[in-house]
Design an enzyme around this catalytic site. Structure first.
Site, short mmCIF file in Angstrom:
data_model
loop_
_atom_site.label_atom_id
_atom_site.label_comp_id
_atom_site.label_asym_id
_atom_site.label_seq_id
_atom_site.Cartn_x
_atom_site.Cartn_y
_atom_site.Cartn_z
N ASP A 83 -47.10 -23.86 -0.13
CA ASP A 83 -47.54 -23.74 1.26
C ASP A 83 -49.03 -24.08 1.33
O ASP A 83 -49.41 -25.22 1.49
CB ASP A 83 -47.34 -22.30 1.76
CG ASP A 83 -45.90 -22.01 2.14
OD1 ASP A 83 -45.02 -22.79 1.77
OD2 ASP A 83 -45.68 -21.00 2.82
N THR A 84 -49.85 -23.02 1.17
CA THR A 84 -51.31 -23.23 1.24
C THR A 84 -51.81 -24.01 0.03
O THR A 84 -52.87 -24.65 0.11
CB THR A 84 -52.04 -21.88 1.28
OG1 THR A 84 -51.77 -21.18 0.06
CG2 THR A 84 -51.60 -21.05 2.46
N THR A 100 -51.83 -20.68 -4.65
CA THR A 100 -51.21 -20.17 -5.87
C THR A 100 -51.25 -21.23 -6.98
O THR A 100 -51.75 -21.00 -8.08
CB THR A 100 -49.74 -19.77 -5.61
OG1 THR A 100 -49.71 -18.89 -4.49
CG2 THR A 100 -49.13 -19.08 -6.82
N LEU A 101 -50.72 -22.41 -6.66
CA LEU A 101 -50.68 -23.45 -7.69
C LEU A 101 -52.06 -23.96 -8.04
O LEU A 101 -52.31 -24.35 -9.17
CB LEU A 101 -49.80 -24.61 -7.23
CG LEU A 101 -48.34 -24.52 -7.61
CD1 LEU A 101 -47.66 -25.87 -7.39
CD2 LEU A 101 -48.18 -24.12 -9.07
N ASP A 140 -36.70 -16.35 -0.81
CA ASP A 140 -36.14 -15.05 -0.41
C ASP A 140 -36.60 -14.61 0.98
O ASP A 140 -37.60 -15.08 1.51
CB ASP A 140 -36.56 -13.97 -1.41
CG ASP A 140 -38.04 -13.61 -1.29
OD1 ASP A 140 -38.89 -14.51 -1.47
OD2 ASP A 140 -38.33 -12.43 -0.98
C1 PRP Z 1 -44.06 -18.57 -3.31
C2 PRP Z 1 -43.99 -19.76 -4.25
C3 PRP Z 1 -45.41 -19.91 -4.68
C4 PRP Z 1 -46.19 -19.46 -3.47
C5 PRP Z 1 -46.67 -20.67 -2.72
O1 PRP Z 1 -44.01 -17.42 -4.05
O2 PRP Z 1 -43.09 -19.53 -5.32
O3 PRP Z 1 -45.71 -19.14 -5.82
O4 PRP Z 1 -45.32 -18.70 -2.65
O5 PRP Z 1 -47.50 -20.29 -1.66
P1 PRP Z 1 -48.98 -20.86 -1.50
O6 PRP Z 1 -48.91 -22.35 -1.71
O7 PRP Z 1 -49.32 -20.49 -0.08
O8 PRP Z 1 -49.86 -20.19 -2.49
P2 PRP Z 1 -43.78 -15.96 -3.42
O9 PRP Z 1 -45.12 -15.32 -3.18
O10 PRP Z 1 -42.86 -16.06 -2.26
O11 PRP Z 1 -43.12 -15.19 -4.65
P3 PRP Z 1 -41.67 -15.43 -5.33
O12 PRP Z 1 -41.76 -16.70 -6.16
O13 PRP Z 1 -41.47 -14.22 -6.17
O14 PRP Z 1 -40.68 -15.57 -4.20
#
Ligand code: PRP
Length: 186
Positions: A106-107, A110-111, A162
């Site tokens: 998304d944003t 995280t990555l 989820d």
């Molecule tokens: C989701 C996905 C990434 C993150 C992406 O994880 O797996 O880790 O969101 O979002 P971002 O680009 O805005 O950072 P989530 O927090 O839903 O956890 P999960 O994998 O346990 O479902």
């Protein structure tokens, strides 16, 4: 089988299981071609990425090994960009060809964080493969090498994604009905 409760929550199918299967196989073929006979270290972020990882790994014909990371966002949520590792990799990645495998971006925060952490460990190469992208939500620039699908701007579940920790195991991706998002947790 859909329970009455599921019917309140689950809406239209966005990507069928067959569409996902085809796309994952295509990504596997491209990765196999790009890495030739090199060993690929697949790194996935728990939990959502494991469904994609399991299918993608079986679609790649070069030698692969698997490792896992877990992260949590500090108070304020991932929007703040504050992320920390709650589980590190089991193995060293020095000199290895690392491919980060994720379900959705998304944003990009995280990555972006994970990429910075892994880059410091001197892998031979570091690439990113995601199944679902929401480029219109990006807050930080992120080089993504392999993308499966662009998601519409809807809350969706299935194939790892989820809703309150449920529906990750749906083989297809479905929208969550907007009215369900306001339902109290049971
Ligand atoms: C989701 C996905 C990434 C993150 C992406 O994880 O797996 O880790 O969101 O979002 P971002 O680009 O805005 O950072 P989530 O927090 O839903 O956890 P999960 O994998 O346990 O479902």
């Amino acid at each position: 089988m859909m329970l009455a409760r599921d019917e309140e929550i689950l809406g239209d199918v966005i990507f069928t299981a067959a569409e996902i299967r085809r796309r994952v196989r295509e990504l596997g073929r491209r990765i196999t071609r790009d890495y030739q006979a090199n060993e690929v270290q697949l790194v996935t972020v728990l939990k959502g990425g494991v469904f994609f990882l399991a299918d993608l790994a079986r679609a790649i014909r070069c030698p692969v090994s698997l490792d896992f990371l877990a992260i949590s966002s500090y108070a304020g949520g991932s929007q703040s960009g504050e992320v920390r590792l709650t589980k590190d990799l089991d193995e060293s990645i020095v000199g290895r060809h690392v491919l980060i495998v994720e379900d959705v971006v998304d944003t990009g925060l995280t990555l972006g964080y994970i990429r910075r952490v892994l880059e410091q460990r001197r892998p031979a190469s570091l690439r990113i493969c995601i199944l679902f992208d929401r480029p219109y939500r990006r807050l930080v620039d992120l080089p993504i090498d392999y993308v499966g699908f662009e998601l519409p701007d809807l809350f969706v579940v299935g194939y790892g994604l989820d809703y309150r920790q449920r529906y990750r195991n749906l083989p297809e991706v479905r929208a969550v009905k907007p009215e369900a998002l306001a339902l109290p947790e049971r």
